[in-house]
Scaffold this active site. Structure first.
Site, PDB file in Angstrom:
ATOM      1  N   TYR A   1      49.197 -18.046  -8.266  1.00  0.00           N
ATOM      2  CA  TYR A   1      48.792 -16.860  -7.511  1.00  0.00           C
ATOM      3  C   TYR A   1      49.154 -16.953  -6.025  1.00  0.00           C
ATOM      4  CZ  TYR A   1      45.960 -16.017 -11.663  1.00  0.00           C
ATOM      5  OH  TYR A   1      45.539 -15.814 -12.946  1.00  0.00           O
ATOM      6  N   THR A   2      49.078 -18.141  -5.457  1.00  0.00           N
ATOM      7  CA  THR A   2      49.296 -18.273  -4.014  1.00  0.00           C
ATOM      8  C   THR A   2      50.782 -18.369  -3.681  1.00  0.00           C
ATOM      9  OG1 THR A   2      49.107 -20.684  -4.141  1.00  0.00           O
ATOM     10  CG2 THR A   2      47.084 -19.433  -3.708  1.00  0.00           C
TER      11      THR A   2
END
Length: 742
Positions: free
Chosen positions: A126-127
């Site tokens: 996600y990051t």
């Protein structure tokens, strides 16, 4: 021990002891050198170095677009660091958290955790991330011949052994790690302070430690909490390489009752601190605190509100208690253990680390300049050949057109090297224009100037150090900032006792004739108006605070003490003191006293003797009390009073007579009979003693009769101790109380 044996199959045989010893030593050395300890040169552990290098190879500079963190982790694991992906990603997260690293090396986008819960970061899928601007200080010179390259784990690629750090990163971000048999804990520091120290060492290599420590007064953590370790202790840590640093939360007081925590110690969770305080509140160990709130938001990363009961609460003492009993104050171990330039781990002093890093930096700059000089010389060599070709361009073209192997012919005809001939053969047709000769000569001139400058710097150690100094100062301007963690002198944290934790409230302690005691709230209580048991009545009362000790005196001259808040309420008849104290046979409590620590108390007996003592010396830790005043036959203890130093002592007898004398004529004792106060006639006794400032107006109370004495009247009775005094009216024959006139 016998040597290793090889059997007929060619298999080596070892004892278990030999094998385990070698295997464990190999493992220990691997963990120490390739996992847990940072290198002094770039201040990085291998996993951190590989993450940063892999990101640079992916083109993730500070000016580029973000890429998924999973892409970076995949490259790191597949190319350089074949270990767990979660451990690798967590190392990457720490480098992106501005509350974990003083100068973050990774610029993250997405959920990278919070101060309250650093491990609450999102998964790497996600990051997104890229290198921070500061990371350039570690990577900028990596491709300029400054580092040694080593094969990666499978030998298909190479990676830098150490990054060419332009700044002493080992001290800037600090690090911690546990190896085998050793560990490291290096606190972060301020970049500007460290650079100033490096510049001072370059200018004066023999600078004293004290001068160096003035430039680096202490660690500088990513938060704004206070560093409270004394400067002398920090100096000792920097000299020895180990010790501990203490950090304390910063707070402000709002509206006189709200304590607002604005910064927590390094890596302390706000949730945990609130739980610790709430636990004490539930256990009723923080009666002065009535509410607890977390008002942290985007504008205030840390804002914890502790609401006090009232403005009368001593906030400083309360906070010192919380510092001692919660994580609002933390201690951090310091162990300056690093892998030095010799490849061995060692605990170093601060000055030793800086000296060694400057050796590394000077050598790095030397290698960079030499690498550039070699490139300049190579280019000048090629330009010399190109210029020869342009001067004889027609002949060169003819040789190329006519000769089957033009390179050796060109080398022979124009006395060229193989490199020069190859450069001529690789020229494009468009570069044969007339203007190219002008460009070549201009480039030659520019490179000649650069060569002279580089050779000048490399020929002198002083100029080389000057170059390093200029670069350090420039980098300090680019990446430096102000100190975040103030260095302050504070009072030591100290947990409060159970008695101190209770609120201090005004009380009036009332004693009955039969030795019963009770405590009423407030100072406006008249003990004579209270209801007593049949056959009992009012004896004495005293005003004080609930946290003070109440001292009781019996008819034998012994003193006993009980805490004010432990006494029964005045809503009832109270309790007999004989149930709480161990009194001698026939003894009855007749007098009482409350005061502050350090106060002077005047004690006297009806036989006309008295002395001055410390209030603290009257406090007894046992139920049986302590002998304080020695009484002669039939003598009684008089109501004690607080001594006014440099004032007067007033003595009133049953004759009645009054004597006033200076208070400094009395001796100070811890126990005993004391000095003679007044000359008594046969059958006479002392009824009351009192101390007041000179020129005070007093009231003498004899039963229901009250007589006021002016300052002038008292001064007329002023004489020396042990005199007879002056006569009083017969109405004052039974004076029981002397008090200040309203």
């Amino acid at each position: 021990m016998s040597k290793n044996l090889i059997n007929y199959d060619g298999i080596e045989q070892q004892s278990v002891a030999q094998f385990t010893e070698k295997a464990y030593l190999d493992y220990a050395m691997y963990v120490i050198l390739d996992r847990a300890l940072p290198h002094l040169g770039d201040g990085l552990k291998p996993v951190q170095r590989r993450i940063i290098y892999a990101m640079s190879e992916l083109g993730l500079k500070a000016s580029s677009k973000y890429k998924k963190s999973a892409r970076t982790v995949g490259d790191v694991l597949g190319k350089f660091h074949p270990h767990g992906d979660s451990a690798c990603y967590e190392a990457m997260v720490l480098m992106a958290q501005n509350f974990s690293f003083r100068y973050p090396l990774v610029d993250g986008q997405g959920n990278w955790g919070s101060i309250d819960d650093p491990k609450s970061f999102a998964a790497m899928r996600y990051t997104e991330s890229r290198l921070s601007k500061f990371a350039q200080a570690l990577l900028e010179e990596v491709d300029q011949g400054t580092v040694d390259w080593v094969p990666n784990f499978d030998g298909t690629l190479v990676e830098p052994q150490v990054l060419p750090a332009r700044l002493p990163h080992i001290l800037l971000n600090g690090t911690s790690g546990i190896a085998v048999g050793m560990a490291t804990d290096i606190p972060p520091h301020n970049l500007v302070e460290i650079v100033n120290a490096c510049v001072a060492l370059l200018e004066r290599p023999k600078i004293s430690d004290d001068e160096l420590f003035d430039l680096i007064p202490g660690p500088d953590y990513p938060n704004h909490a206070l560093v409270i370790t004394p400067h002398e202790e920090i100096k000792k840590i920097y000299k020895t390489g180990h010790g501990s640093i203490r950090q304390r939360a910063a707070y402000e007081v709002e509206d006189g009752v709200n304590v607002v925590i604005t910064a927590l110690p390094f890596q302390v969770s706000a949730t945990k601190v609130l739980e610790q305080i709430a636990m004490q509140m539930r256990a009723k160990k923080l009666p002065m605190v009535v509410d607890l709130r977390d008002e942290s938001d985007h504008q205030h990363s840390t804002r914890l509100v502790i609401e006090m009961r009232s403005k009368r609460v001593d906030i400083e003492i309360t906070m010192l208690h919380l510092f001692a009993t919660t994580d609002l104050e933390r201690s951090y171990r310091v162990n300056l253990n690093v892998i030095g330039l010799n490849g061995r781990p060692q605990v170093k002093s601060l000055s030793g680390m800086l000296h060694e890093w400057l050796i590394y930096r000077v050598e790095t700059v030397r290698r960079r300049l030499q690498y550039r000089l070699d490139k300049v010389l190579d280019r000048l060599h090629i330009l010399d050949g190109l210029l020869v070709a342009f001067l004889s361009i027609d002949e060169v073209i003819a040789i190329i057109r006519e000769e089957e192997k033009p390179k050796p012919v060109l080398m022979s005809r124009f006395n060229l090297t193989e490199i020069q001939a190859e450069a001529i053969l690789e020229l494009k047709l468009r570069h044969l224009a007339k203007l190219e000769e002008v460009k070549i000569r201009a480039e030659q001139s520019e490179l000649d100037s650069e060569r002279n400058r580089l050779e000048l710097i490399l020929s002198s150690e002083i100029r080389l150090k000057t170059q390093v100094k200029k670069e350090l100062i420039a980098d300090a301007k680019t990446y430096g900032d102000g100190r975040r963690s103030p260095l302050v002198k504070v009072l030591s944290a100290q947990a409060m006792s159970e008695q101190d934790l209770l609120p201090s409230e005004p009380i009036t302690v009332v004693l009955s004739e039969n030795g019963w005691v009770r405590a009423a709230r407030g100072h406006d209580v008249d003990g004579q108006q209270l209801v007593y048991k049949s056959g009992d009545g009012f004896a004495a009362q005293v005003k004080g605070q609930s946290r003070q000790m109440t001292v009781f005196f019996d008819t034998t001259g012994r003193a006993y003490s009980l805490v004010g808040h432990s006494l029964p309420s005045a809503r009832s008849h109270g309790e007999p003191l004989s149930g709480r104290l161990t009194l001698p046979a026939g003894a009855v409590i007749k007098q009482l006293l409350m005061g502050e620590s350090g106060e002077k108390i005047l004690l006297a007996s009806s036989s006309g003797y008295g002395f001055v003592t410390e209030y603290d010396s009257l406090i007894s830790k046992t139920k049986s009390g302590k002998s304080v005043i020695t009484l002669s036959s039939n003598a009684q203890v008089l109501a004690p009073c607080k001594l006014v130093e440099e004032g007067w002592v007033i003595v009133v007898t049953s004759e009645p007579r009054m004597l006033v004398f200076p208070a400094n004529e009395l001796s100070q004792l811890s126990r005993g009979k004391g000095n003679k106060l007044i000359q008594l006639a046969k059958g006479d006794r002392v009824n009351a003693v009192f101390s007041c400032a000179a020129g005070t107006k007093l009231e003498f109370v004899a039963g229901g009769y009250v007589k006021t004495f002016s300052a002038l009247s008292l001064e007329e009775a002023l004489s020396e101790r042990a005199k007879r005094g002056v006569p009083l009216p017969r109405t004052l024959k039974e004076v029981g109380t002397i008090r200040l006139a309203e």
